[in-house]
Write a protein that holds these residues in place. Structure first.
Motif, PDB file in Angstrom:
ATOM      1  N   GLU A 587       1.095  -1.221  -0.240  1.00 17.66           N
ATOM      2  CA  GLU A 587       0.232  -0.352   0.057  1.00 17.66           C
ATOM      3  C   GLU A 587       1.034   1.160   0.330  1.00 17.66           C
ATOM      4  O   GLU A 587       0.937   1.979  -0.861  1.00 17.66           O
ATOM      5  CB  GLU A 587      -1.014   0.209   1.178  1.00 17.66           C
ATOM      6  CG  GLU A 587      -2.168  -0.634   0.893  1.00 17.66           C
ATOM      7  CD  GLU A 587      -3.028  -0.536   2.399  1.00 17.66           C
ATOM      8  OE1 GLU A 587      -3.294  -1.846   2.442  1.00 17.66           O
ATOM      9  OE2 GLU A 587      -3.137  -0.191   3.378  1.00 17.66           O
ATOM     10  N   ARG A 588       1.794   0.933   1.099  1.00 21.34           N
ATOM     11  CA  ARG A 588       2.667   2.345   0.806  1.00 21.34           C
ATOM     12  C   ARG A 588       3.022   2.580  -0.427  1.00 21.34           C
ATOM     13  O   ARG A 588       3.588   4.090  -0.527  1.00 21.34           O
ATOM     14  CB  ARG A 588       4.480   1.999   1.632  1.00 21.34           C
ATOM     15  CG  ARG A 588       4.872   3.226   2.245  1.00 21.34           C
ATOM     16  CD  ARG A 588       5.298   3.868   3.756  1.00 21.34           C
ATOM     17  NE  ARG A 588       5.831   1.952   3.795  1.00 21.34           N
ATOM     18  CZ  ARG A 588       5.821   1.003   4.834  1.00 21.34           C
ATOM     19  NH1 ARG A 588       4.070   1.625   5.723  1.00 21.34           N
ATOM     20  NH2 ARG A 588       5.746   0.263   5.134  1.00 21.34           N
ATOM     21  N   GLN A 589       3.884   1.514  -1.542  1.00 21.67           N
ATOM     22  CA  GLN A 589       5.435   1.355  -2.648  1.00 21.67           C
ATOM     23  C   GLN A 589       3.939   2.029  -3.332  1.00 21.67           C
ATOM     24  O   GLN A 589       3.983   2.751  -4.784  1.00 21.67           O
ATOM     25  CB  GLN A 589       5.210   0.239  -3.463  1.00 21.67           C
ATOM     26  CG  GLN A 589       6.171   0.322  -4.370  1.00 21.67           C
ATOM     27  CD  GLN A 589       7.336   0.823  -3.517  1.00 21.67           C
ATOM     28  OE1 GLN A 589       8.158   1.068  -2.359  1.00 21.67           O
ATOM     29  NE2 GLN A 589       7.698   2.310  -4.570  1.00 21.67           N
ATOM     30  N   ALA A 590       1.999   2.077  -3.274  1.00 22.90           N
ATOM     31  CA  ALA A 590       1.197   2.194  -4.060  1.00 22.90           C
ATOM     32  C   ALA A 590       0.974   3.960  -4.192  1.00 22.90           C
ATOM     33  O   ALA A 590       1.091   4.535  -5.239  1.00 22.90           O
ATOM     34  CB  ALA A 590      -0.279   2.190  -4.167  1.00 22.90           C
ATOM     35  N   ALA A 591       1.297   3.894  -2.322  1.00 23.80           N
ATOM     36  CA  ALA A 591       0.726   6.220  -2.833  1.00 23.80           C
ATOM     37  C   ALA A 591       2.610   6.554  -2.847  1.00 23.80           C
ATOM     38  O   ALA A 591       2.387   7.376  -3.211  1.00 23.80           O
ATOM     39  CB  ALA A 591       0.860   6.264  -1.348  1.00 23.80           C
ATOM     40  N   LEU A 592       3.727   5.436  -3.109  1.00 20.90           N
ATOM     41  CA  LEU A 592       4.675   6.348  -2.982  1.00 20.90           C
ATOM     42  C   LEU A 592       4.878   6.426  -4.931  1.00 20.90           C
ATOM     43  O   LEU A 592       5.610   7.229  -4.604  1.00 20.90           O
ATOM     44  CB  LEU A 592       5.782   5.759  -2.842  1.00 20.90           C
ATOM     45  CG  LEU A 592       6.511   5.628  -1.388  1.00 20.90           C
ATOM     46  CD1 LEU A 592       6.983   4.400  -0.662  1.00 20.90           C
ATOM     47  CD2 LEU A 592       6.951   7.012  -0.922  1.00 20.90           C
ATOM     48  N   ASP A 593       4.249   5.442  -4.967  1.00 18.42           N
ATOM     49  CA  ASP A 593       4.646   5.023  -7.536  1.00 18.42           C
ATOM     50  C   ASP A 593       3.898   6.421  -7.423  1.00 18.42           C
ATOM     51  O   ASP A 593       3.506   6.790  -8.900  1.00 18.42           O
ATOM     52  CB  ASP A 593       3.699   4.299  -7.951  1.00 18.42           C
ATOM     53  CG  ASP A 593       4.641   3.096  -7.892  1.00 18.42           C
ATOM     54  OD1 ASP A 593       5.493   3.427  -6.812  1.00 18.42           O
ATOM     55  OD2 ASP A 593       3.676   1.718  -7.141  1.00 18.42           O
ATOM     56  N   LYS A 594       2.787   7.498  -6.507  1.00 17.03           N
ATOM     57  CA  LYS A 594       1.978   8.321  -7.344  1.00 17.03           C
ATOM     58  C   LYS A 594       3.248   9.395  -7.125  1.00 17.03           C
ATOM     59  O   LYS A 594       2.936  11.077  -7.778  1.00 17.03           O
ATOM     60  CB  LYS A 594       0.470   8.091  -6.198  1.00 17.03           C
ATOM     61  CG  LYS A 594      -0.426   7.444  -6.702  1.00 17.03           C
ATOM     62  CD  LYS A 594      -1.651   8.349  -5.963  1.00 17.03           C
ATOM     63  CE  LYS A 594      -2.451   6.761  -5.686  1.00 17.03           C
ATOM     64  NZ  LYS A 594      -3.877   7.005  -5.150  1.00 17.03           N
ATOM     65  N   LEU A 595       3.691   9.507  -6.016  1.00 18.29           N
ATOM     66  CA  LEU A 595       4.034  10.990  -5.332  1.00 18.29           C
ATOM     67  C   LEU A 595       5.730  10.553  -6.551  1.00 18.29           C
ATOM     68  O   LEU A 595       6.104  11.967  -6.511  1.00 18.29           O
ATOM     69  CB  LEU A 595       5.088  10.813  -4.480  1.00 18.29           C
ATOM     70  CG  LEU A 595       4.074  10.833  -3.166  1.00 18.29           C
ATOM     71  CD1 LEU A 595       4.375  10.555  -1.492  1.00 18.29           C
ATOM     72  CD2 LEU A 595       3.826  12.487  -2.655  1.00 18.29           C
ATOM     73  N   LEU A 596       6.176   9.446  -6.428  1.00 20.49           N
ATOM     74  CA  LEU A 596       7.231  10.102  -7.609  1.00 20.49           C
ATOM     75  C   LEU A 596       7.473  10.873  -8.794  1.00 20.49           C
ATOM     76  O   LEU A 596       8.185  11.696  -9.237  1.00 20.49           O
ATOM     77  CB  LEU A 596       7.781   8.363  -8.806  1.00 20.49           C
ATOM     78  CG  LEU A 596       8.895   8.044  -8.621  1.00 20.49           C
ATOM     79  CD1 LEU A 596       9.907   8.665  -8.534  1.00 20.49           C
ATOM     80  CD2 LEU A 596       9.031   6.856  -9.782  1.00 20.49           C
ATOM     81  N   PRO A 597       6.298  10.665 -10.246  1.00 25.71           N
ATOM     82  CA  PRO A 597       6.633  11.687 -11.004  1.00 25.71           C
ATOM     83  C   PRO A 597       6.273  12.663 -10.975  1.00 25.71           C
ATOM     84  O   PRO A 597       6.965  14.068 -11.152  1.00 25.71           O
ATOM     85  CB  PRO A 597       5.171  11.679 -11.563  1.00 25.71           C
ATOM     86  CG  PRO A 597       4.665  10.008 -11.385  1.00 25.71           C
ATOM     87  CD  PRO A 597       5.128   9.742  -9.731  1.00 25.71           C
TER      88      PRO A 597
END
Ligand code: PEP
Ligand code: MG
Length: 924
Positions: A587-597
């Motif tokens: 779940e955390r990675q999913a949110a971070l994936d949104k923050l990355l770009p």
């Protein structure tokens, strides 16, 4: 033979201000370079000290003898005699120490007057009224200053005669009235002191000399020295200047005035000043008559005007500085009575520096040294119109300079909403938190009732170049009622207020301001600074807009980009919260994936704005609960949502009941539209999850808790995402033909193991990004030094870190064990006032403690990695004295908020020019 206590103006050493005082030294110097100065002499500061040390308060042996000899010489050269009734010699007696202390003691004029010499003066001037006026002024001033007679007693006698004569103004008094006033004044003195007024001129002179010496230990002088930290090394004792009187009121060929060799308001290379024909110096100051601008003299007294221009030229050629001088014209003869360096605003200082260098009057080094770096602030921010008479309603800390007016708004969301509509707003809070950042963007300025100069509000506002007044404790901010109370007064949301972050003042309503401008002269001066400086100057900047501003201010790169600030945008914060409340790694990675770009785009913009300069990006630092609402707020909101649930259940009953009122079904539909409790229940569930997280994340001492690299190592996904965003942004920018030099910096490091682990992630990511993008990346990896242990282990850290940056905000906190959030508003003011600590260590780098640690860390770091790049990015990086220290310990650069960059550039140049000169050693 007794010691030499007295120097005539022809013999005193004009450079020895310590001995002769500033005024006396200048009078000697002017005499010796051939300027026409009235005859006179100086009694030394040593005589003053010897007198004050004597338990019987006798003047040192020989003083009065030497005074008599010097006066005799003046008598010879002036063809006048002290005490003579035919051709009386009158003198003025003035104090003057090495450092000018305005108002320490009033000047006594016309000393030597008595009933007999007065007649001589009348014969000499032919002006009875003037002579009686001079006499009564002398008795009054001598009585007050030298004999301690209360001023009110003179005033009463004066007013009585004025009333009797039916005079409305002083100028309406006749010679006879003034003669009567003189008589009454003599009686006032006798009555008040129990002795008759001293009529013997030498008695008058001796009493006056003692009075000047005594004034050195008077309350006014003591207070002044304490206030301005004037130590005995800087000025010890006062000299006494005895100067032959010249009169500007001897007819229409006489005048008096003050001049500046250049315009002190603009710096323009023209003579500037005012004069009055047939008047005494006092009249110019007292404002009884309106003086004329000096330019008018070109027509009124052309020959004297030419002489005045020559005087101006000679003064500047000699002093190599703009001079502020006083002059008197006695019957067509021009005398210079005093000169000193002219006080100017920053605009004038900068312009005169550049122009005087162009004229060959001074060199570039002198041009840079004559300006106090802090003064440049005046040129970089709008300031209050000096003509304004507005009175502040409250005072706080001058946390970020500049003036801003706008309507008061009590929360960040509303500030943003109103800001978007073009409204000018001032965000008013008790204190601010990272989640208020969008409110900062939308506001003209920030006002808080709590927090110091390194509080969140202060640091962020400075970074953005927005005015901020912090810690205005007299203001009681009630966010719920949207009101601020200051004693009896208050202002509410929507009311116009003005804050002045340069002085810490808060005003009701709008106060007129003057815009700032970056003049061509300032650019020239700063270019010279860069040529001279050894320290580089970088900026602390977190957004592309800040980066652009930093370039405008001349930053050589970004020394600190605080990435956490990027997570606070309105559309970003929910994703950040999603990441924080995530229960699983996925779940955390999913949110971070949104923050990355989002991060990658930010970095690309910043790299573009700064290219080809280096950009130092700090990985996430603050404890993550800072991104979450407070526990109290969540509890309140959940309670309100639960209340809403009850209401919605009632709405459902209403929908079922409506059939009895309206059988068309229309109304039922309307009510049903509002009765879906699901949305509210979902909101409650979400808030409860956040609340649970807030409680889990709660720390007793969060600033020393789970933050910085400790957080990064616990949740590797966060740092990995950030590292990836930096390197991918670098690769993409580089591929588009733009040169980039990122520097990845790890916060809160205390052990070598911590950065070794992060370094491994960086290395893995570098390989992956270089392969994917087919580029070779040029970046550095480094560590902040803001923890004491990191400084002690600098040699070890330098094995991995390619650069260090001192985070002196945290390092000061850690070294003193003072909470930086609390100290400035609690005990530091008391510590400073009582001298326990000379300065606020969060503002002025504590050279003796924190500085010592830094010096060692630099040595140890460079022992491992010779020539290692070491900088500073705490608030001290923008403070001139601290910058000087950074220069002496060999730092590579300082980094400070954008608007302080010009100040730091000048300070860095001065540090290089003054290398080797002692830094003043302060207590503590
Ligand atoms: C510091 O500690 O000096 C620093 C620059 O970091 P921050 O102020 O963001 O904690
Ligand atoms: Mg820090």
């Amino acid at each position: 033979m007794s010691r030499k206590w007295v120097y005539t103006f022809s013999e005193g050493n004009g450079k020895n201000k310590k001995l002769l005082g500033g005024k006396g030294a200048n009078l000697c110097e002017m005499t010796q370079i051939g300027l026409r100065v009235p005859l006179g002499f100086v009694i030394t500061t040593e005589a003053c000290l010897a007198y004050l040390e004597d338990p019987h308060k006798n003047l040192p042996d020989g003083v009065m003898e030497q005074v008599r000899q010097s006066l005799a010489e003046i008598e010879r050269r002036s063809d006048r005699t002290f005490g003579s009734r035919e051709k009386p010699l009158l003198v003025s007696v003035r104090s003057g120490s090495a450092i000018s202390m305005p108002g320490m003691m009033d000047t006594i004029l016309n000393l030597g007057l008595n009933a007999a010499t007065l007649q001589g003066l009348i014969a000499q001037t032919g002006n009875e009224r003037f002579c009686y006026d001079a006499y009564r002024r002398f008795i009054q001033l001598f009585g007050k200053v030298a004999l301690g007679v209360p001023e009110e007693e003179f005033d009463a006698a004066f007013d009585a005669v004025k009333e009797k004569a039916g005079a409305r103004h002083d100028v309406d008094l006749s010679a006879k009235d003034l003669a009567e006033i003189s008589d009454r004044f003599l009686k006032v003195v006798e009555h008040s002191t129990g002795r008759s007024f001293p009529s013997e001129p030498y008695d008058q002179l001796e009493i006056a000399i003692r009075a000047v010496f005594n004034s050195w230990m008077g309350k006014r002088a003591l207070d002044y020295r304490r206030e301005f930290h004037i130590t005995p090394e800087m000025a010890n004792g006062t000299a006494v200047n005895v100067v032959m009187m010249v009169f500007g009121n001897m007819g229409n060929d006489s005048a008096t005035g003050v001049g500046f060799t250049r315009d002190p308001g603009t710096g323009e290379n023209v003579i500037f000043g005012e004069y009055l024909v047939n008047a005494q110096g006092e009249d110019v100051v007292a404002g009884i008559r309106t003086p004329k601008p000096i330019a008018a003299m070109a027509h009124e007294m052309p020959a004297i005007y030419t002489e005045l221009l020559e005087l101006r030229r000679k003064l500047e050629a000699h002093y190599k500085e703009v001079q502020d001088f006083e002059f008197t014209i006695e019957k067509g003869t021009l005398y210079c009575l005093q000169t000193r360096n002219g006080k100017m605003n920053a605009y004038a200082l900068v312009r005169t520096s550049v122009e005087m260098t162009g004229e060959g009057l001074i060199g570039k080094k002198a041009a840079l040294l004559r300006i106090q770096p802090e003064m440049l602030e005046q040129m970089l921010f709008p300031r209050l119109d000096p003509k304004s008479t507005a009175k502040p309603i409250a005072k706080g800390l001058a946390a970020s300079p500049g003036v801003a007016s706008g309507i008061a708004v009590f929360d960040a969301d509303r500030a943003e909403k109103l800001g978007r509509t073009g409204e000018r707003v001032i965000l008013v809070r008790e204190e601010t938190k990272p989640e208020d950042i969008h409110g900062f963007f939308a506001s003209q300025g920030i006002l808080t009732s709590r927090g110091g100069k390194t509080s969140h509000a202060a640091v962020v506002a400075r970074g953005m170049g927005k005015p901020c007044v912090s810690g205005a404790e007299g203001i009681n901010v009630d966010v719920r009622l949207r009101k601020a109370r200051i004693g009896e007064r208050e202002f509410g949301e929507g009311e116009l207020i003005t804050i002045d972050g340069t002085t810490g003042s808060v005003f009701l309503g709008s106060v007129p301001t003057i815009e700032a401008d970056f003049s061509p002269e300032l650019s020239t001066l700063l270019k010279w600074s860069d040529e001279m400086a050894r320290l580089g100057v970088m900026a602390n900047a977190d957004t592309p807009e800040d980066a652009e501003k930093a370039v405008k201010y001349g930053a050589m790169g970004i020394g600190l980009c605080r990435t956490e600030r990027m997570f606070n945008g309105v559309e970003r914060l929910p994703i950040m919260i999603e990441m924080i409340v995530a229960d699983t790694k996925e779940e955390r990675q999913a949110a971070l994936d949104k923050l990355l770009p989002i991060q990658r785009e930010d970095f690309k913009e910043i790299f573009k704005a700064m290219s080809p300069r280096p950009v130092t990006i700090r990985l996430l630092d603050p404890p993550i609960h800072e991104f979450l609402p407070t526990e109290q707020l969540l509890v309140d909101e959940i309670k309100q949502l639960k209340n809403l649930c009850g209401i919605l259940r009632g709405m459902r009953v209403l929908a079922d009941s409506v059939i009895f009122i309206d059988n068309t079904g229309e109304k039922k539909k309307q009510v049903q539209n509002f009765t879906d409790p699901q949305l509210v229940e979902d909101a409650i569930a979400k808030k409860e999850t956040i609340l649970k997280k807030v409680r889990t994340l709660h720390e007793v001492n969060p600033m020393l808790g789970h933050r910085g690299v400790r957080l990064g190592l616990t949740f590797p996904e966060i740092y990995t995402m950030q590292i990836r965003a930096i390197l991918e942004a670098a690769a993409e920018t580089q591929k588009s033909g733009i040169e980039v030099h990122p520097e990845i910096m790890v916060p809160q490091v205390c052990t070598g193991q911590e950065i070794r682990r992060v370094r491994e992630w960086v290395e893995e990511m570098r390989q992956s990004v270089e392969t994917a993008h087919r580029v070779k990346l040029d970046f550095r990896f480094g560590s902040m030094l803001e923890v004491v242990r990191a400084c002690m282990r600098a040699d070890n850290l330098a094995e991995v870190a390619e650069f260090f940056s001192f985070g002196t905000n945290d390092l000061t906190q850690a070294t003193f064990s003072f909470s930086r959030e609390d100290a400035e508003n609690k005990f530091l003011p008391m510590y400073n006032q009582s001298g326990i600590l000379q300065d606020n260590p969060f503002e002025v780098l504590d050279v003796k403690g924190v500085g010592r640690l830094m010096e060692q860390a630099v040595k140890w770091g460079r022992h491992t990695r010779p020539g290692m790049k070491v900088g500073i990015c705490g608030e001290h990086g923008g403070h001139p004295a601290s910058i000087r220290f950074c220069h002496t310990i060999g730092l590579t650069y300082v980094s400070c908020s954008g608007p302080r960059v010009p100040i730091a550039r000048l300070a860095a140049a001065q540090a290089a020019i003054m290398e080797g000169q002692a830094v003043t050693d302060k207590a503590a």
